[in-house]
Design an enzyme around this catalytic site. Sequence first.
Site, PDB file in Angstrom:
ATOM      1  N   GLU A 112     -60.688 -85.381  -9.629  1.00 55.24           N
ATOM      2  CA  GLU A 112     -62.201 -84.727  -9.132  1.00 55.24           C
ATOM      3  C   GLU A 112     -61.858 -84.037  -7.531  1.00 55.24           C
ATOM      4  O   GLU A 112     -61.764 -84.772  -6.491  1.00 55.24           O
ATOM      5  CB  GLU A 112     -63.239 -86.011  -8.733  1.00 55.24           C
ATOM      6  CG  GLU A 112     -64.352 -86.022  -8.404  1.00 55.24           C
ATOM      7  CD  GLU A 112     -65.321 -87.535  -7.920  1.00 55.24           C
ATOM      8  OE1 GLU A 112     -65.056 -87.945  -8.648  1.00 55.24           O
ATOM      9  OE2 GLU A 112     -66.772 -86.599  -7.866  1.00 55.24           O
ATOM     10  N   ARG A 132     -52.778 -97.849 -14.760  1.00 58.95           N
ATOM     11  CA  ARG A 132     -52.614 -96.886 -13.617  1.00 58.95           C
ATOM     12  C   ARG A 132     -50.772 -97.257 -12.572  1.00 58.95           C
ATOM     13  O   ARG A 132     -51.078 -98.480 -12.644  1.00 58.95           O
ATOM     14  CB  ARG A 132     -53.472 -97.379 -12.288  1.00 58.95           C
ATOM     15  CG  ARG A 132     -54.816 -97.263 -12.362  1.00 58.95           C
ATOM     16  CD  ARG A 132     -56.045 -98.160 -11.019  1.00 58.95           C
ATOM     17  NE  ARG A 132     -56.355 -96.725 -10.530  1.00 58.95           N
ATOM     18  CZ  ARG A 132     -57.167 -96.052 -10.401  1.00 58.95           C
ATOM     19  NH1 ARG A 132     -57.876 -95.462 -11.374  1.00 58.95           N
ATOM     20  NH2 ARG A 132     -57.023 -95.028  -9.412  1.00 58.95           N
ATOM     21  N   LYS A 144     -59.125 -93.689  -3.648  1.00 61.83           N
ATOM     22  CA  LYS A 144     -58.497 -92.715  -2.491  1.00 61.83           C
ATOM     23  C   LYS A 144     -60.441 -92.963  -1.711  1.00 61.83           C
ATOM     24  O   LYS A 144     -59.724 -92.767  -0.157  1.00 61.83           O
ATOM     25  CB  LYS A 144     -59.953 -91.038  -3.170  1.00 61.83           C
ATOM     26  CG  LYS A 144     -58.945 -90.154  -3.432  1.00 61.83           C
ATOM     27  CD  LYS A 144     -59.606 -89.271  -4.506  1.00 61.83           C
ATOM     28  CE  LYS A 144     -59.195 -89.361  -5.948  1.00 61.83           C
ATOM     29  NZ  LYS A 144     -60.426 -88.188  -6.119  1.00 61.83           N
TER      30      LYS A 144
HETATM   31  P1  ATP Z   1     -59.335 -93.230  -6.634  1.00 62.09           P
HETATM   32  O1  ATP Z   1     -60.098 -93.994  -7.828  1.00 62.09           O
HETATM   33  O2  ATP Z   1     -58.370 -92.494  -5.645  1.00 62.09           O
HETATM   34  O3  ATP Z   1     -61.046 -92.338  -6.401  1.00 62.09           O
HETATM   35  P2  ATP Z   1     -59.973 -91.337  -9.675  1.00 62.09           P
HETATM   36  O4  ATP Z   1     -59.430 -91.862 -10.517  1.00 62.09           O
HETATM   37  O5  ATP Z   1     -61.613 -91.650  -9.071  1.00 62.09           O
HETATM   38  O6  ATP Z   1     -58.572 -91.994  -8.206  1.00 62.09           O
HETATM   39  P3  ATP Z   1     -59.397 -88.822 -10.288  1.00 62.09           P
HETATM   40  O7  ATP Z   1     -59.433 -87.275  -8.936  1.00 62.09           O
HETATM   41  O8  ATP Z   1     -60.766 -88.639 -11.285  1.00 62.09           O
HETATM   42  O9  ATP Z   1     -59.347 -89.966  -9.079  1.00 62.09           O
HETATM   43  O10 ATP Z   1     -58.373 -89.050 -10.974  1.00 62.09           O
HETATM   44  C1  ATP Z   1     -57.536 -87.844 -11.607  1.00 62.09           C
HETATM   45  C2  ATP Z   1     -56.751 -88.264 -12.356  1.00 62.09           C
HETATM   46  O11 ATP Z   1     -55.912 -89.269 -12.138  1.00 62.09           O
HETATM   47  C3  ATP Z   1     -57.580 -89.008 -13.789  1.00 62.09           C
HETATM   48  O12 ATP Z   1     -57.169 -88.756 -14.963  1.00 62.09           O
HETATM   49  C4  ATP Z   1     -57.180 -90.113 -13.743  1.00 62.09           C
HETATM   50  O13 ATP Z   1     -57.237 -91.482 -14.372  1.00 62.09           O
HETATM   51  C5  ATP Z   1     -55.886 -90.377 -13.378  1.00 62.09           C
HETATM   52  N1  ATP Z   1     -55.352 -91.103 -11.691  1.00 62.09           N
HETATM   53  C6  ATP Z   1     -55.801 -91.477 -10.549  1.00 62.09           C
HETATM   54  N2  ATP Z   1     -55.365 -92.504 -10.005  1.00 62.09           N
HETATM   55  C7  ATP Z   1     -54.621 -92.728 -10.717  1.00 62.09           C
HETATM   56  C8  ATP Z   1     -53.401 -93.630 -10.289  1.00 62.09           C
HETATM   57  N3  ATP Z   1     -53.041 -95.009  -9.774  1.00 62.09           N
HETATM   58  N4  ATP Z   1     -52.535 -93.767 -11.790  1.00 62.09           N
HETATM   59  C9  ATP Z   1     -52.287 -93.160 -12.448  1.00 62.09           C
HETATM   60  N5  ATP Z   1     -53.370 -92.173 -12.887  1.00 62.09           N
HETATM   61  C10 ATP Z   1     -54.055 -92.099 -11.367  1.00 62.09           C
HETATM   62 MG    MG Z   2     -63.055 -90.996 -10.368  1.00 66.38          MG
END
Ligand code: ATP
Ligand code: MG
Length: 561
Positions: free
Chosen positions: A35, A261, A271
């Site tokens: 995102e 994760r 984030k």
């Molecule tokens: P955050 O919780 O930091 O906002 P998010 O999952 O909302 O992270 P996105 O930008 O939606 O962040 O994530 C893009 C991709 O990266 C998604 O497929 C998500 O599952 C993956 N991702 C995010 N954080 C991790 C992590 N700590 N380990 C593995 N994959 C991750």
């Molecule tokens: Mg997200």
Amino acid sequence: MIEPASYSDFIRDRVRKDIDEGTYSGRVQTRFPPEPNGYLHIGHAKAMTVDFGTAEQFGGVCNLRLDDTNPDTEEYEYFNSILEDISWLGYSPASVLHASDYFGQLYDWAEYLIERGLAYVDDSDTETISAQRGGFGKPGVNSEYRDRTPAENLELFRGMRAGEYPDGARVLRAKIDMNHENMALRDPVMYRIRHSHHFRTGDQWCIYPTYDWAHGQSDAIERVTHSICTLEFDTHRPLYDWYLKQLPLPAEKPQQIEFARLELTHTVTSKRRLAKLVADGTVDGWDDPRMPTLRGLRRRGYPAAALRAFCTEIGTTRTNSRQNIEALESYVRRELNTTAQRRMAVLHPLRLVIDNWPADDSGNPVTEYFEVNNSPDNPDHGTRQVAFSGELFIEADDFAEVPPPKFFRLSIGREVRLRNAYLVTATSVDKDAAGKVTAVHATYDPTTRGGDAPDGRKVKSTMHWVSAPHALDITAVLYDRLFTAPVPGEATGEALDDVNPNSRELLTGCKAEASLAELSPAQVVQFERIGYFAADTVQPTVFHRTVGLRDEWAAIQRRQG
Ligand code: ATP
Ligand code: MG
């Protein structure tokens, strides 16, 4: 191609099986779906090694799909940084796509579901919807609006789309089952009203799809085969499948696969929390070298290859766990050990005066140049000229006026090797009024040029040095853990309570050999005997400590047997 063909984990096994069984006619297509609401962090690096890495290993494609369904938090600035960070990590998306490209199709499909009695407009407010959803073991309650006719729903939904209602007045919900044991299937919200400007679609839309409604459908439109995401979406998989089943789509449907994760000790990968560190001023910005963001790690000097190797080699599972940050550092050190050139720098300078050093005809001390290998074992790194003279800097703790037991470095009467140069013997010290040693006097043995005595006599210590008249003044920035606790927030529930107040130490007045001025921005070198340092991208005389030389991970593994 950066992916070895041999990696294996439950996801790659599944893909291999699908290829063998011809499930997608042998096609493999994944997507990396960030995102654009923040900067990528090491968790995203893990996701990329899974998404891009898996596709690459099987000759498939991986697209970048910006999951831009939330106009309030998303910006071009993040979008651009995401592109940059992906390419820095070493991946190139086959295409750059946006969920917002499908807003029209998603809208049409929503009407399709409404027409079939599978979606309805709900006028309830958020609190009511949430209260009526029930809980585990507690059945939900049907909304009073659940039995609207398709015609009525269609009219209201078109009104939502046309901007007739304010934010929050109505939502569109899928009509599934308010008593389903899986909460995700209790009439999930598909659309909400947001009169917000979207960074790509502008003011074209005032209703926006939810993640669940957008994601699987976007996968289907793009013909993704394996939609890999993290474990928190595990319970959403039935909903993912439900939407795909209701829509007029080809039989070949994408499948969602979840993995755990990546979490690391002494840091956070959320984030929201990282944004808080920036907003609080705990760190200087998203690219602060203490941040686990890709830009932070890059400024710190972490090589992309080390991040990829770490993220891949720790494996991919469905069990949540936290990796030791020392393991990551060990990958960084291993990579830098072969790629980084060596240089000499003195972080805590103490003056060393060689009293028998020759002077030229005008009485000035002679400068002598040594040709030094830039790497002890890799001739490709070439050599450089290092100036030596009668006034040098050595590390303050390489000298002891009263040497403690087992101290083999410089002390009065003791001979040591100045690396690549000469053997020297300390003779006396100068002190200031307070009794502090301000300089050490020594004599050198001119027959030991290069560092070895012709008579074969041995010294117990080799020290690094910098010639004082030729020295470059640098600032070294030393970093410690950003969070003191291995699991930030474990004790209080709030990670930010465990922020390390001493995570950065600025050492000014450090002395380095002149060749450091020729490094390129962000180049990482090993300061001999000290550690790896990355040249700052903006200030050429500032050096960030990437990692020290000692492999703490090896010690931890030994302790764990
Ligand atoms: P955050 O919780 O930091 O906002 P998010 O999952 O909302 O992270 P996105 O930008 O939606 O962040 O994530 C893009 C991709 O990266 C998604 O497929 C998500 O599952 C993956 N991702 C995010 N954080 C991790 C992590 N700590 N380990 C593995 N994959 C991750
Ligand atoms: Mg997200």
